[in-house]
Design a protein around this motif. Structure first.
Motif, PDB file in Angstrom:
ATOM      1  N   GLY A 128      46.848  38.017  12.098  1.00  0.00           N
ATOM      2  CA  GLY A 128      47.918  36.609  11.868  1.00  0.00           C
ATOM      3  C   GLY A 128      47.067  35.458  12.301  1.00  0.00           C
ATOM      4  N   GLY A 129      46.043  35.147  11.453  1.00  0.00           N
ATOM      5  CA  GLY A 129      45.762  34.399  11.096  1.00  0.00           C
ATOM      6  C   GLY A 129      44.675  34.166  12.874  1.00  0.00           C
ATOM      7  N   LYS A 130      44.481  34.678  13.568  1.00  0.00           N
ATOM      8  CA  LYS A 130      43.712  34.812  15.310  1.00  0.00           C
ATOM      9  C   LYS A 130      42.858  36.084  14.802  1.00  0.00           C
ATOM     10  CE  LYS A 130      47.303  32.771  17.664  1.00  0.00           C
ATOM     11  NZ  LYS A 130      47.650  32.602  19.008  1.00  0.00           N
ATOM     12  N   VAL A 131      42.160  36.671  15.814  1.00  0.00           N
ATOM     13  CA  VAL A 131      41.324  37.313  16.256  1.00  0.00           C
ATOM     14  C   VAL A 131      41.328  38.196  17.430  1.00  0.00           C
ATOM     15  CG1 VAL A 131      39.394  36.255  15.084  1.00  0.00           C
ATOM     16  CG2 VAL A 131      39.307  35.868  16.893  1.00  0.00           C
ATOM     17  N   ARG A 132      41.279  39.818  17.493  1.00  0.00           N
ATOM     18  CA  ARG A 132      41.499  40.045  18.753  1.00  0.00           C
ATOM     19  C   ARG A 132      40.288  40.943  18.353  1.00  0.00           C
ATOM     20  NH1 ARG A 132      44.473  45.732  17.438  1.00  0.00           N
ATOM     21  NH2 ARG A 132      43.925  46.908  19.340  1.00  0.00           N
ATOM     22  N   HIS A 133      39.751  41.169  20.047  1.00  0.00           N
ATOM     23  CA  HIS A 133      38.221  41.822  20.391  1.00  0.00           C
ATOM     24  C   HIS A 133      38.250  42.625  20.527  1.00  0.00           C
ATOM     25  CE1 HIS A 133      36.606  37.452  20.687  1.00  0.00           C
ATOM     26  NE2 HIS A 133      38.099  37.055  21.412  1.00  0.00           N
ATOM     27  N   GLY A 134      37.386  43.188  20.508  1.00  0.00           N
ATOM     28  CA  GLY A 134      37.157  44.758  20.862  1.00  0.00           C
ATOM     29  C   GLY A 134      36.537  45.925  19.706  1.00  0.00           C
ATOM     30  N   ASN A 135      36.306  46.592  19.805  1.00  0.00           N
ATOM     31  CA  ASN A 135      35.682  47.815  18.984  1.00  0.00           C
ATOM     32  C   ASN A 135      35.600  48.523  17.579  1.00  0.00           C
ATOM     33  OD1 ASN A 135      33.352  49.054  17.954  1.00  0.00           O
ATOM     34  ND2 ASN A 135      32.305  50.034  20.429  1.00  0.00           N
ATOM     35  N   PHE A 136      35.450  47.767  16.456  1.00  0.00           N
ATOM     36  CA  PHE A 136      36.224  48.510  15.355  1.00  0.00           C
ATOM     37  C   PHE A 136      35.375  48.409  13.658  1.00  0.00           C
ATOM     38  CE2 PHE A 136      38.264  44.793  17.642  1.00  0.00           C
ATOM     39  CZ  PHE A 136      39.403  45.011  17.457  1.00  0.00           C
ATOM     40  N   VAL A 137      35.449  48.742  12.807  1.00  0.00           N
ATOM     41  CA  VAL A 137      34.638  49.145  11.786  1.00  0.00           C
ATOM     42  C   VAL A 137      35.176  48.682  10.549  1.00  0.00           C
ATOM     43  CG1 VAL A 137      34.941  51.912  11.861  1.00  0.00           C
ATOM     44  CG2 VAL A 137      33.437  50.671   9.731  1.00  0.00           C
ATOM     45  N   ALA A 138      34.585  48.018   9.631  1.00  0.00           N
ATOM     46  CA  ALA A 138      34.809  46.925   8.864  1.00  0.00           C
ATOM     47  C   ALA A 138      34.357  47.876   7.388  1.00  0.00           C
ATOM     48  CB  ALA A 138      35.119  45.899   8.378  1.00  0.00           C
ATOM     49  N   GLN A 139      35.934  47.541   6.798  1.00  0.00           N
ATOM     50  CA  GLN A 139      34.835  48.134   5.137  1.00  0.00           C
ATOM     51  C   GLN A 139      35.306  46.947   3.976  1.00  0.00           C
ATOM     52  OE1 GLN A 139      34.738  53.375   5.152  1.00  0.00           O
ATOM     53  NE2 GLN A 139      36.635  52.518   6.250  1.00  0.00           N
TER      54      GLN A 139
ATOM     55  N   THR B 261      39.411  46.671   4.451  1.00  0.00           N
ATOM     56  CA  THR B 261      39.581  47.241   5.244  1.00  0.00           C
ATOM     57  C   THR B 261      39.219  47.220   6.916  1.00  0.00           C
ATOM     58  OG1 THR B 261      38.698  49.278   5.208  1.00  0.00           O
ATOM     59  CG2 THR B 261      40.869  49.119   3.427  1.00  0.00           C
ATOM     60  N   ILE B 262      40.173  47.826   7.972  1.00  0.00           N
ATOM     61  CA  ILE B 262      38.889  47.653   9.455  1.00  0.00           C
ATOM     62  C   ILE B 262      40.668  48.348  10.109  1.00  0.00           C
ATOM     63  CG2 ILE B 262      40.837  45.193   9.825  1.00  0.00           C
ATOM     64  CD1 ILE B 262      37.765  44.539  11.515  1.00  0.00           C
ATOM     65  N   ARG B 263      39.725  49.432  10.829  1.00  0.00           N
ATOM     66  CA  ARG B 263      40.597  50.107  12.092  1.00  0.00           C
ATOM     67  C   ARG B 263      39.209  49.973  13.459  1.00  0.00           C
ATOM     68  NH1 ARG B 263      38.440  54.623  13.850  1.00  0.00           N
ATOM     69  NH2 ARG B 263      36.910  55.517  12.426  1.00  0.00           N
ATOM     70  N   GLU B 264      40.167  50.140  14.276  1.00  0.00           N
ATOM     71  CA  GLU B 264      39.729  50.106  15.573  1.00  0.00           C
ATOM     72  C   GLU B 264      39.033  51.321  16.001  1.00  0.00           C
ATOM     73  OE1 GLU B 264      42.418  49.931  19.320  1.00  0.00           O
ATOM     74  OE2 GLU B 264      44.019  49.155  16.868  1.00  0.00           O
ATOM     75  N   LYS B 265      38.099  51.412  17.599  1.00  0.00           N
ATOM     76  CA  LYS B 265      37.530  52.854  17.621  1.00  0.00           C
ATOM     77  C   LYS B 265      38.886  53.605  18.109  1.00  0.00           C
ATOM     78  CE  LYS B 265      33.535  53.715  20.495  1.00  0.00           C
ATOM     79  NZ  LYS B 265      32.665  52.880  21.469  1.00  0.00           N
TER      80      LYS B 265
END
Length: 319
Positions: A85-96, A111-115
């Motif tokens: 939503g226009g911001k960023v969420r911190h964590g551990n993700f894989v983007a493809q 696409t992007i999903r979290e660990k």
């Protein structure tokens, strides 16, 4: 205790500084892609390990590959941020990212999903990676990330060829995604790690063997050179730069080495057609595709060095 990964290797968080560095890094990757393609087939995929980038770096690299590298089909990278939503969420993700050409126009879909599972650091790992100055070895440390959504992205990047990605511990856990992986049977599975040297007898090789045998995925685990360099063997020496490990259902695990003074490794995986059978004896008449790593000749894994003199911060992670 809880710990989190701070990507200081990406430099200042100031937007202008971060954008400038992201553009410089994208130029570096594009130069590696071009250099790797000079003596062989064009490079079709770019893979970066767990937590390597943030959202600014990934989106900048995604745009650069879309515009400047028409042969690239997919980009996979571990990231420490996810746009929401226009911001960023911190964590551990894989983007493809997948790049396709339709009606003469090249387009990119991401696409992007979290660990799915938190990394637990215990004494042996704290000592192995020399983290005792930051983390008390007598405490069990858990990765401080949210686990609010467990999903699996599968990309159909070629006819009859599918790919999915797992992040570190996700490769070793039966739940929740391995049931889906077994049901789908992707032809290629990429595991992004923040781990030590990728050796056939270590845990990534053992768990890759399970998925390579059933359902028959070719598995590539990829780690960061930074964690390899922080590792020390029992005799105090540094391990070899085995940054990746390949496992398929026909060959034993193959360690992929990065040569000193180089910046990337280029590998070639060739498609082979096979006949697979169901338990009741039905066959697919040779319609099953599998990937095999080329280990001989010009297409064997080779280290690649970017032309010119890349920025020091890109090479050694200094801020």
């Amino acid at each position: 205790g809880w710990f989190r990964i701070v990507p200081r290797w990406l430099g200042s968080k100031k937007p202008a500084d971060r954008l400038a560095r992201a553009a410089e890094f994208a130029d570096f990757i594009v130069s590696l892609v071009q250099e790797a393609g000079r003596d062989g087939a064009p490079v079709s995929a770019v893979l970066l390990p767990e937590a390597a980038l943030d959202e600014t770096f990934f989106s900048t690299l995604f745009d650069a590959l879309l515009r400047r590298c028409p042969e690239i089909e997919t980009l996979v990278a571990g990231t420490s941020e996810m746009p929401v939503g226009g911001k960023v969420r911190h964590g551990n993700f894989v983007a493809q990212g997948v790049f396709v050409t339709s009606d003469g126009k090249r387009q990119g879909v991401r696409t992007i999903r979290e660990k799915h599972h938190r990394w637990r650091l215990e004494r042996s790992q704290i000592e192995l990676y020399q983290l005792g100055g930051r983390l008390n070895p007598g405490t069990l440390w858990w990765e401080g990330i949210d686990i609010t959504s467990r999903s699996l992205d599968v990309i159909a990047f070629r006819p009859n060829a599918t790919m999915t990605t797992l992040i570190c511990e996700d490769l070793a856990r039966v739940d929740p995604c391995q049931g889906a992986v077994r049901a789908i049977g992707p032809t290629l599975l990429v595991a992004l790690l923040m781990d030590g040297s990728q050796l056939g007898f270590r845990w990534p090789g053992r768990y890759a063997t399970v998925l390579a045998e059933d359902p028959g995925c070719s598995v590539l685990s990829l780690t960061s050179l930074g964690l390899i360099n922080r590792s020390r063997l029992p005799d105090g020496s540094k391990p070899k730069w085995s940054v990746a490990l390949w496992r398929d259902d026909y060959n034993s695990p193959t360690e992929i080495l990065l040569q000193p003074g180089h910046h990337a490794v280029c590998i070639t995986a060739s498609p082979v057609w096979r006949t697979e059978c169901t338990l009741d004896g039905r066959q697919d008449e040779g319609q099953a595709l599998a990937w095999q790593l080329q280990i001989d000749g010009i297409d064997k894994p080779r280290s690649v060095k970017a032309p010119g003199s890349p920025a020091k911060w890109i090479i050694d992670g200094t801020t």
